[in-house]
Motif scaffolding. Structure first.
Motif, PDB file in Angstrom:
ATOM      1  N   ARG A  73       0.808  -1.223   0.000  1.00  0.00           N
ATOM      2  CA  ARG A  73       0.000   0.000   0.000  1.00  0.00           C
ATOM      3  C   ARG A  73       0.837   1.267   0.000  1.00  0.00           C
ATOM      4  O   ARG A  73       0.540   2.227  -0.724  1.00  0.00           O
ATOM      5  N   LYS A  74       1.902   1.264   0.795  1.00  0.00           N
ATOM      6  CA  LYS A  74       2.697   2.484   0.908  1.00  0.00           C
ATOM      7  C   LYS A  74       3.389   2.825  -0.408  1.00  0.00           C
ATOM      8  O   LYS A  74       3.474   3.996  -0.801  1.00  0.00           O
ATOM      9  N   GLU A  75       3.871   1.815  -1.138  1.00  0.00           N
ATOM     10  CA  GLU A  75       4.534   2.063  -2.414  1.00  0.00           C
ATOM     11  C   GLU A  75       3.537   2.548  -3.454  1.00  0.00           C
ATOM     12  O   GLU A  75       3.864   3.402  -4.286  1.00  0.00           O
ATOM     13  N   GLN A  76       2.314   2.013  -3.419  1.00  0.00           N
ATOM     14  CA  GLN A  76       1.297   2.469  -4.356  1.00  0.00           C
ATOM     15  C   GLN A  76       0.892   3.921  -4.069  1.00  0.00           C
ATOM     16  O   GLN A  76       0.645   4.706  -4.987  1.00  0.00           O
ATOM     17  N   MET A  77       0.839   4.278  -2.788  1.00  0.00           N
ATOM     18  CA  MET A  77       0.541   5.669  -2.418  1.00  0.00           C
ATOM     19  C   MET A  77       1.649   6.592  -2.902  1.00  0.00           C
ATOM     20  O   MET A  77       1.388   7.694  -3.394  1.00  0.00           O
ATOM     21  N   TYR A  78       2.889   6.135  -2.761  1.00  0.00           N
ATOM     22  CA  TYR A  78       4.025   6.942  -3.223  1.00  0.00           C
ATOM     23  C   TYR A  78       3.946   7.139  -4.741  1.00  0.00           C
ATOM     24  O   TYR A  78       4.184   8.240  -5.244  1.00  0.00           O
ATOM     25  N   LYS A  79       3.597   6.079  -5.457  1.00  0.00           N
ATOM     26  CA  LYS A  79       3.480   6.174  -6.920  1.00  0.00           C
ATOM     27  C   LYS A  79       2.424   7.211  -7.318  1.00  0.00           C
ATOM     28  O   LYS A  79       2.642   8.027  -8.219  1.00  0.00           O
ATOM     29  N   ARG A  80       1.272   7.191  -6.635  1.00  0.00           N
ATOM     30  CA  ARG A  80       0.219   8.166  -6.946  1.00  0.00           C
ATOM     31  C   ARG A  80       0.710   9.589  -6.713  1.00  0.00           C
ATOM     32  O   ARG A  80       0.389  10.509  -7.476  1.00  0.00           O
ATOM     33  N   ASN A  81       1.494   9.765  -5.652  1.00  0.00           N
ATOM     34  CA  ASN A  81       2.059  11.081  -5.355  1.00  0.00           C
ATOM     35  C   ASN A  81       3.049  11.505  -6.445  1.00  0.00           C
ATOM     36  O   ASN A  81       3.086  12.672  -6.847  1.00  0.00           O
ATOM     37  N   ILE A  82       3.834  10.553  -6.930  1.00  0.00           N
ATOM     38  CA  ILE A  82       4.805  10.834  -7.990  1.00  0.00           C
ATOM     39  C   ILE A  82       4.087  11.235  -9.283  1.00  0.00           C
ATOM     40  O   ILE A  82       4.491  12.189  -9.971  1.00  0.00           O
ATOM     41  N   ILE A  83       3.033  10.516  -9.631  1.00  0.00           N
ATOM     42  CA  ILE A  83       2.265  10.843 -10.838  1.00  0.00           C
ATOM     43  C   ILE A  83       1.690  12.255 -10.739  1.00  0.00           C
ATOM     44  O   ILE A  83       1.684  13.022 -11.709  1.00  0.00           O
ATOM     45  N   LYS A  84       1.240  12.616  -9.536  1.00  0.00           N
ATOM     46  CA  LYS A  84       0.706  13.959  -9.316  1.00  0.00           C
ATOM     47  C   LYS A  84       1.802  15.016  -9.481  1.00  0.00           C
ATOM     48  O   LYS A  84       1.597  16.042 -10.136  1.00  0.00           O
ATOM     49  N   LYS A  85       2.977  14.758  -8.899  1.00  0.00           N
ATOM     50  CA  LYS A  85       4.089  15.693  -9.011  1.00  0.00           C
ATOM     51  C   LYS A  85       4.575  15.842 -10.451  1.00  0.00           C
ATOM     52  O   LYS A  85       5.075  16.898 -10.855  1.00  0.00           O
ATOM     53  N   ALA A  86       4.429  14.765 -11.239  1.00  0.00           N
ATOM     54  CA  ALA A  86       4.969  14.747 -12.601  1.00  0.00           C
ATOM     55  C   ALA A  86       4.105  15.509 -13.606  1.00  0.00           C
ATOM     56  O   ALA A  86       4.523  15.716 -14.750  1.00  0.00           O
ATOM     57  N   LYS A  87       2.917  15.939 -13.201  1.00  0.00           N
ATOM     58  CA  LYS A  87       2.007  16.604 -14.136  1.00  0.00           C
ATOM     59  C   LYS A  87       2.593  17.898 -14.698  1.00  0.00           C
ATOM     60  O   LYS A  87       2.249  18.317 -15.798  1.00  0.00           O
ATOM     61  N   HIS A  88       3.447  18.532 -13.929  1.00  0.00           N
ATOM     62  CA  HIS A  88       4.007  19.813 -14.361  1.00  0.00           C
ATOM     63  C   HIS A  88       5.403  19.657 -14.970  1.00  0.00           C
ATOM     64  O   HIS A  88       6.096  20.648 -15.211  1.00  0.00           O
ATOM     65  N   ALA A  89       5.798  18.411 -15.220  1.00  0.00           N
ATOM     66  CA  ALA A  89       7.100  18.139 -15.832  1.00  0.00           C
ATOM     67  C   ALA A  89       6.885  17.346 -17.119  1.00  0.00           C
ATOM     68  O   ALA A  89       5.788  16.848 -17.393  1.00  0.00           O
ATOM     69  N   ASN A  90       7.911  17.229 -17.923  1.00  0.00           N
ATOM     70  CA  ASN A  90       7.825  16.483 -19.181  1.00  0.00           C
ATOM     71  C   ASN A  90       8.238  15.034 -18.911  1.00  0.00           C
ATOM     72  O   ASN A  90       9.393  14.649 -19.116  1.00  0.00           O
ATOM     73  N   VAL A  91       7.301  14.243 -18.412  1.00  0.00           N
ATOM     74  CA  VAL A  91       7.596  12.891 -17.927  1.00  0.00           C
ATOM     75  C   VAL A  91       6.745  11.860 -18.656  1.00  0.00           C
ATOM     76  O   VAL A  91       5.557  12.076 -18.899  1.00  0.00           O
ATOM     77  N   VAL A  92       7.381  10.726 -18.978  1.00  0.00           N
ATOM     78  CA  VAL A  92       6.672   9.599 -19.585  1.00  0.00           C
ATOM     79  C   VAL A  92       6.883   8.372 -18.703  1.00  0.00           C
ATOM     80  O   VAL A  92       8.030   8.014 -18.394  1.00  0.00           O
ATOM     81  N   PHE A  93       5.799   7.722 -18.287  1.00  0.00           N
ATOM     82  CA  PHE A  93       5.876   6.510 -17.474  1.00  0.00           C
ATOM     83  C   PHE A  93       5.768   5.287 -18.388  1.00  0.00           C
ATOM     84  O   PHE A  93       4.813   5.164 -19.163  1.00  0.00           O
ATOM     85  N   HIS A  94       6.727   4.374 -18.273  1.00  0.00           N
ATOM     86  CA  HIS A  94       6.751   3.182 -19.126  1.00  0.00           C
ATOM     87  C   HIS A  94       6.408   1.902 -18.369  1.00  0.00           C
ATOM     88  O   HIS A  94       6.187   0.874 -18.997  1.00  0.00           O
ATOM     89  N   GLY A  95       6.401   1.931 -17.042  1.00  0.00           N
ATOM     90  CA  GLY A  95       6.156   0.719 -16.264  1.00  0.00           C
ATOM     91  C   GLY A  95       7.377  -0.181 -16.248  1.00  0.00           C
ATOM     92  O   GLY A  95       8.484   0.213 -16.668  1.00  0.00           O
ATOM     93  N   PHE A  96       7.205  -1.412 -15.739  1.00  0.00           N
ATOM     94  CA  PHE A  96       8.312  -2.361 -15.681  1.00  0.00           C
ATOM     95  C   PHE A  96       8.803  -2.698 -17.085  1.00  0.00           C
ATOM     96  O   PHE A  96       8.002  -2.815 -18.023  1.00  0.00           O
ATOM     97  N   VAL A  97      10.107  -2.853 -17.219  1.00  0.00           N
ATOM     98  CA  VAL A  97      10.684  -3.255 -18.502  1.00  0.00           C
ATOM     99  C   VAL A  97      11.482  -4.542 -18.299  1.00  0.00           C
ATOM    100  O   VAL A  97      12.095  -4.747 -17.251  1.00  0.00           O
ATOM    101  N   GLU A  98      11.456  -5.402 -19.283  1.00  0.00           N
ATOM    102  CA  GLU A  98      12.231  -6.630 -19.235  1.00  0.00           C
ATOM    103  C   GLU A  98      13.702  -6.323 -19.464  1.00  0.00           C
ATOM    104  O   GLU A  98      14.046  -5.509 -20.320  1.00  0.00           O
ATOM    105  N   ASN A  99      14.554  -6.985 -18.703  1.00  0.00           N
ATOM    106  CA  ASN A  99      15.987  -6.724 -18.810  1.00  0.00           C
ATOM    107  C   ASN A  99      16.512  -7.009 -20.216  1.00  0.00           C
ATOM    108  O   ASN A  99      17.391  -6.302 -20.711  1.00  0.00           O
ATOM    109  N   ASP A 100      15.951  -8.024 -20.856  1.00  0.00           N
ATOM    110  CA  ASP A 100      16.416  -8.394 -22.198  1.00  0.00           C
ATOM    111  C   ASP A 100      16.124  -7.324 -23.239  1.00  0.00           C
ATOM    112  O   ASP A 100      16.766  -7.293 -24.293  1.00  0.00           O
TER     113      ASP A 100
END
Length: 429
Positions: A290-317
């Motif tokens: 829960r705490k990490e998901q709350m942090y993520k929501r806060n990050i998404i909110k903070k990122a609204k005023h920046a030029n940010v693209v979220f890609h999610g998990f990526v495979e190492n390969d």
């Protein structure tokens, strides 16, 4: 030499961290080298040891969660396999106790601060002041642990209001009947005691520390250790993007979205920087707690005023293809980073890195040569570095040419075998 490589408790090689998995694949090329994975099974089943000759893999199943029973069964297997040395990745201490009883030298790779820190892996060695812990003082560990609760000050007050005798009685109940906030709060002292117990055991083993700061901390605890920076599989360099005067610099963040990784510091640093001069690509996601998901929501909110693209998990390969169009990695960690495999990967692929002076990065980055180092939690300094990179973007081609793999897996294994031989010789003196 017969080497027994022990995985994380209740993890098989396919489910291990990529560093541990790749390390085993390199180690097993050597003769007389085996891996052991330890699992808890149903209490109605018999304890058993299975062996896969093709993959050189032992699997031990133990039908009890009692620590004494676990240690006894592991000791039996150690005696049966009879290795010259054991290299473990466990953090519970069962392996050390069993190795001591079997009179076999044991080394441990320290992957996370949670091996010696009561806060655990996610925020290990991050103190209550949001600073990297330089001296473990168990009298103050509770203050650090409260920071992982909603309303830390309230957690502190509640915990101190409960008499110790009452806490022990309550804990015996709430350890079985799990309640949000209450169960983990009452368990804090138990966790601290467990870390003290493991530290006492580590003094009878040998720890592989990946950076100088960690080695200094272990020395202060009288824990024998050797500095061997982590090695990675060699990547083929990815051609660096062409940079022109009007090029938008593409930064990327490659890590989990969690507080200790400092993504909130990075977003604060981007404030005021023209959004048409940069892009920030976030490669990674938050885990389910829960705490990490709350942090993520806060990050998404903070990122609204920046030029940010979220890609999610990526495979190492697929990492090489994903970062082909990116210029610079930013790693704004605020806790003690044991090494930073992601930094090694970026450098190996030819990408300069901005990182904090948090342990592992300092073993890999040379200022203004293959990257830049800033103080953890310092928004102004990080912002200044980002502005400098954007203003002097033509220098990035030269920086990229200076980027190479800091330490290969093959070189790492060579260093390990030197350590193994030294410890075996010392044991037999």
């Amino acid at each position: 030499m017969r080497l027994l490589f022990v995985t994380t408790f209740q993890q098989s090689i396919p489910h291990e961290h990529i560093f541990t998995r790749n390390l085993w694949f390199e180690l097993r090329k050597h003769p007389d080298t085996y891996v052991l994975s330890i699992f808890l099974c149903d209490k109605n089943e018999d304890c058993r040891l299975l062996f896969d000759d093709k993959n050189k893999e032992y699997s031990l199943y133990i039908n009890s969660d009692n620590p004494d029973d676990i240690i006894r069964e592991i000791e039996k297997v150690f005696v049966e396999i009879n290795p010259s040395i054991i290299h473990s990745n466990m953090i519970e201490g069962y392996d050390i106790k069993a190795a001591i009883k079997a009179n076999i030298p044991i080394v441990l790779t320290m992957h996370i601060g949670g091996l010696i820190c009561a806060r655990g892996g996610g925020n290990g060695l991050l103190n209550w002041k949001d600073e990297i812990c330089k001296n473990i003082d168990f009298k103050k560990c509770e203050l650090c642990c409260y920071q992982d609760f909603p309303l830390p000050k309230m957690a502190n007050i509640l915990h101190r209001l409960i008499p110790l005798k009452v806490e022990k009685r309550l804990n015996s109940y709430f350890s079985i009947h799990k309640y949000f906030y209450i169960s983990p709060l009452l368990n804090i002292r138990n966790i601290i005691n467990e870390r003290q117990y493991v530290i006492d055991l580590l003094r009878q083993a040998h720890v592989i520390s990946a950076n100088e700061k960690l080695s200094g901390l272990l020395n202060s605890l009288n824990i024998p250790n050797t500095i061997i920076p982590h090695g990675i599989k060699q990547y083929e360099r990815v051609k660096y993007p062409i940079i022109k005067d009007d090029t938008v610099i593409k930064f990327f963040y490659l890590a989990r979205i969690q507080y200790s990784k400092g993504l909130h510091i990075l977003l604060e640093a981007l404030k005021g920087i023209p959004t048409d001069s940069y892009e920030l690509h976030i490669l990674g996601d938050a885990y389910s707690p829960r705490k990490e998901q709350m942090y993520k929501r806060n990050i998404i909110k903070k990122a609204k005023h920046a030029n940010v693209v979220f890609h999610g998990f990526v495979e190492n390969d697929s990492l090489s293809d994903i970062i082909a169009d990116y210029h610079v990695m930013i790693h704004p960690t605020i806790y003690h980073e044991i090494y930073g495999i992601n930094i090694s990967e970026a450098l190996s692929l030819g990408r300069p890195v901005v990182a904090t002076k948090c342990g592992g990065p300092e073993m890999q980055i040379r200022e203004d040569y293959n990257g830049w180092l800033v103080e953890p939690n310092n928004v102004a300094e990080l912002k200044s570095k980002i502005q400098k990179i954007i203003a002097h973007k033509t220098k990035l081609n030269e920086m990229s040419s200076n980027c190479h793999c800091p330490n290969t897996l093959k070189s790492y294994v060579t260093s390990l075998f030197k350590l193994y031989n030294n410890l075996i010789c010392t044991q037999h003196k």
